[in-house]
Design an enzyme around this catalytic site. Structure first.
Site, PDB file in Angstrom:
ATOM      1  N   ASP A 119       0.821  -1.214   0.000  1.00 56.40           N
ATOM      2  CA  ASP A 119       0.000   0.000   0.000  1.00 56.40           C
ATOM      3  C   ASP A 119       0.851   1.257   0.000  1.00 56.40           C
ATOM      4  O   ASP A 119       0.411   2.316  -0.463  1.00 56.40           O
ATOM      5  CB  ASP A 119      -0.888   0.050   1.259  1.00 56.40           C
ATOM      6  CG  ASP A 119      -1.855  -1.107   1.343  1.00 56.40           C
ATOM      7  OD1 ASP A 119      -1.858  -1.952   0.430  1.00 56.40           O
ATOM      8  OD2 ASP A 119      -2.608  -1.176   2.341  1.00 56.40           O
ATOM      9  N   ASP A 207      -2.563   5.744  -2.932  1.00 57.93           N
ATOM     10  CA  ASP A 207      -1.948   4.619  -2.233  1.00 57.93           C
ATOM     11  C   ASP A 207      -1.233   3.799  -3.306  1.00 57.93           C
ATOM     12  O   ASP A 207      -1.745   3.655  -4.437  1.00 57.93           O
ATOM     13  CB  ASP A 207      -3.004   3.735  -1.560  1.00 57.93           C
ATOM     14  CG  ASP A 207      -3.499   4.298  -0.214  1.00 57.93           C
ATOM     15  OD1 ASP A 207      -3.184   5.460   0.113  1.00 57.93           O
ATOM     16  OD2 ASP A 207      -4.218   3.556   0.494  1.00 57.93           O
ATOM     17  N   HIS A 256      -7.715   0.089  -3.576  1.00 51.98           N
ATOM     18  CA  HIS A 256      -6.631  -0.813  -3.965  1.00 51.98           C
ATOM     19  C   HIS A 256      -7.082  -1.754  -5.083  1.00 51.98           C
ATOM     20  O   HIS A 256      -8.071  -2.472  -4.955  1.00 51.98           O
ATOM     21  CB  HIS A 256      -6.070  -1.577  -2.764  1.00 51.98           C
ATOM     22  CG  HIS A 256      -5.588  -0.629  -1.702  1.00 51.98           C
ATOM     23  ND1 HIS A 256      -5.326  -1.015  -0.425  1.00 51.98           N
ATOM     24  CD2 HIS A 256      -5.325   0.710  -1.749  1.00 51.98           C
ATOM     25  CE1 HIS A 256      -4.917   0.041   0.277  1.00 51.98           C
ATOM     26  NE2 HIS A 256      -4.921   1.102  -0.513  1.00 51.98           N
ATOM     27  N   ASP A 258      -5.699  -4.456  -6.250  1.00 55.59           N
ATOM     28  CA  ASP A 258      -5.154  -5.806  -6.333  1.00 55.59           C
ATOM     29  C   ASP A 258      -6.057  -6.928  -5.815  1.00 55.59           C
ATOM     30  O   ASP A 258      -5.580  -8.046  -5.582  1.00 55.59           O
ATOM     31  CB  ASP A 258      -3.737  -5.883  -5.728  1.00 55.59           C
ATOM     32  CG  ASP A 258      -3.613  -5.275  -4.344  1.00 55.59           C
ATOM     33  OD1 ASP A 258      -4.567  -4.632  -3.882  1.00 55.59           O
ATOM     34  OD2 ASP A 258      -2.541  -5.443  -3.728  1.00 55.59           O
ATOM     35  N   CYS A 362      -0.782  -7.885  -1.150  1.00 58.65           N
ATOM     36  CA  CYS A 362      -0.742  -6.749  -0.211  1.00 58.65           C
ATOM     37  C   CYS A 362       0.426  -6.845   0.757  1.00 58.65           C
ATOM     38  O   CYS A 362       1.044  -5.826   1.081  1.00 58.65           O
ATOM     39  CB  CYS A 362      -2.003  -6.716   0.646  1.00 58.65           C
ATOM     40  SG  CYS A 362      -3.532  -6.619  -0.256  1.00 58.65           S
TER      41      CYS A 362
HETATM   42  N1  NVA Z   1     -10.764  -3.445  -2.569  1.00 60.09           N
HETATM   43  C1  NVA Z   1     -10.167  -4.573  -2.053  1.00 60.09           C
HETATM   44  C2  NVA Z   1      -8.961  -4.459  -1.223  1.00 60.09           C
HETATM   45  C3  NVA Z   1      -8.020  -5.459  -1.731  1.00 60.09           C
HETATM   46  C4  NVA Z   1      -6.662  -5.479  -1.297  1.00 60.09           C
HETATM   47  C5  NVA Z   1     -11.191  -5.532  -1.505  1.00 60.09           C
HETATM   48  O1  NVA Z   1     -11.745  -6.230  -2.320  1.00 60.09           O
HETATM   49  O2  NVA Z   1     -11.437  -5.601  -0.319  1.00 60.09           O
END
Ligand code: NVA
Length: 378
Positions: A119, A207, A256, A258, A362
């Site tokens: 992050d 981030d 995020h 990923d 992560c």
């Molecule tokens: N947006 C994401 C965070 C993933 C690292 C989720 O699905 O919770």
């Protein structure tokens, strides 16, 4: 897919830091730690992310010691698994996350942790860039990585250690619409489709985990944790790269990229079937013969307790090289799909650490992948 034109940079014996993609062979990585991790007190950006019915609403403080110990056991084991494959693994130095943070512009009563280095640190070529971050409780998290970055700077004369301008994070950075506890999912989806996110355009915010590296191209998610000014800042900071803003209207909590869009190897990306990349953003990939495949369903119906992330951490995999990928051990459907797609799957147990900040992607940050700056979208 089209032939890639390659622009080479010459690695030398002293090269420590260099990574251009999410998939080149991994040689050196940082794996986070769960020590002293806290559930931070309420603040605008975090409240927008925590669902109204979450067990985390209204509670904050140090996480239970047994859960910290268990998460550290899994992270240590993952680090050993990587070392056994010849990968150099470094670990951050946690600061005291119970300390309040106070700047001239804001204060918060405690901090977060350093389980997810992804992050905070963005490695692009020979540079590691500390992201602005967008949560007050994460403002000082970069300090956990400074001992490592200082060491790389001493070992590698070509390493560029950069830090994006620290944001002020006043209330002007957050839209008050998101502060209500009773926002329906339908409302959130409408706002996401309209790109009306919790962060405003007051100042650049990003981030590092909103950025994916495809050689000469950087793909950046516009959402809760990265605003358009943050993407423009990245564009100006990396003038040799093409920076593409994307967003995923099916995600009511877009933070995020990923667990949403996961490149596996040149020509292949997994996409979260609930958060499909919109048609207007697909051209880049389609014109260049890339396949965007719906990811397999997660093996779990709910995230573990006290977890910020969704069940889609199933697709938060760590690619070790274009033929090998680490998948969380209980995510059997994701593992089967990647096996069918021709990858060797390395199972890694991590679910009991998810609550500390995410999955296998992560909890790592690239220091070195063996490869050069390649143009995959000529
Ligand atoms: N947006 C994401 C965070 C993933 C690292 C989720 O699905 O919770």
């Amino acid at each position: 897919m089209a032939d890639a034109a390659t622009e080479t940079t010459q690695a030398t014996e002293t090269t420590v830091v260099e990574s251009w993609t999410e998939w080149d062979p991994l040689a050196h990585v940082i794996v986070g730690r769960a020590d002293d991790c806290h559930i931070p007190p309420a603040e605008p950006a975090l409240d927008a992310k925590v669902p109204a019915d979450s067990d985390m609403r209204g509670q904050w403080g140090r996480r239970p010691q047994e859960s910290i110990d268990r998460a550290n056991e899994l992270l240590d084991r993952f680090a050993d698994q990587l070392r056994a494959r010849g990968i150099r693994v470094d670990r951050p130095t946690p600061i005291d996350f119970s300390e309040p943070v106070r700047t001239p512009d804001f204060e918060t009563a405690s901090q977060f942790g350093c389980m997810p280095p992804r992050d905070v640190l963005l490695t692009v070529g020979r540079e590691i860039l500390e992201a602005t971050m967008s949560y007050r409780c994460r403002w000082f998290e970069y300090l956990c990585y400074r001992p490592l970055l200082q060491r790389y700077w001493e070992e590698d004369p070509n390493f560029r250690h950069e830090a994006a301008p620290k944001p002020r994070l006043t209330d002007a950075d957050y839209r008050p619409d998101y502060l209500s506890e009773s926002i329906s999912i339908a409302q959130r989806l409408d706002w996401a489709a309209a790109k009306h996110f919790v962060t405003t355009e007051e100042e650049p915010l990003f981030d590092a985990a909103d950025v994916l590296r495809f050689g000469r191209d950087l793909v950046v998610q516009h959402g809760f944790t990265t605003n358009l000014k943050g993407i423009e800042w990245l564009r100006r900071h990396f003038p040799e790269h093409r920076v593409h803003a994307v967003n995923f209207p099916g995600d009511p909590y877009p933070i995020h990229i990923d667990a949403t869009f996961t490149p596996i190897r040149p020509g292949l990306i997994l996409n979260n079937p609930q958060r499909r990349l919109p048609a207007e953003c697909r051209g880049l990939f389609e014109r260049n013969g890339w396949e965007i495949v719906d990811a397999a369903q997660p093996a779990h119906n709910t995230p573990p307790p006290l977890c910020y992330s969704s069940v889609w951490l199933s697709m938060n995999v760590l690619v070790l090289d274009p033929k090998t990928v680490c998948v969380e051990a209980s995510e059997v459907y994701q593992a089967e799909q990647l096996d069918r797609l021709g990858m060797e799957v390395v199972p890694v147990e991590l679910r009991d650490a998810y609550a500390f900040g995410g999955g296998l992607h992560c909890c790592t940050a690239d220091v070195r992948r063996i490869g050069s700056c390649t143009d995959h979208f000529p």
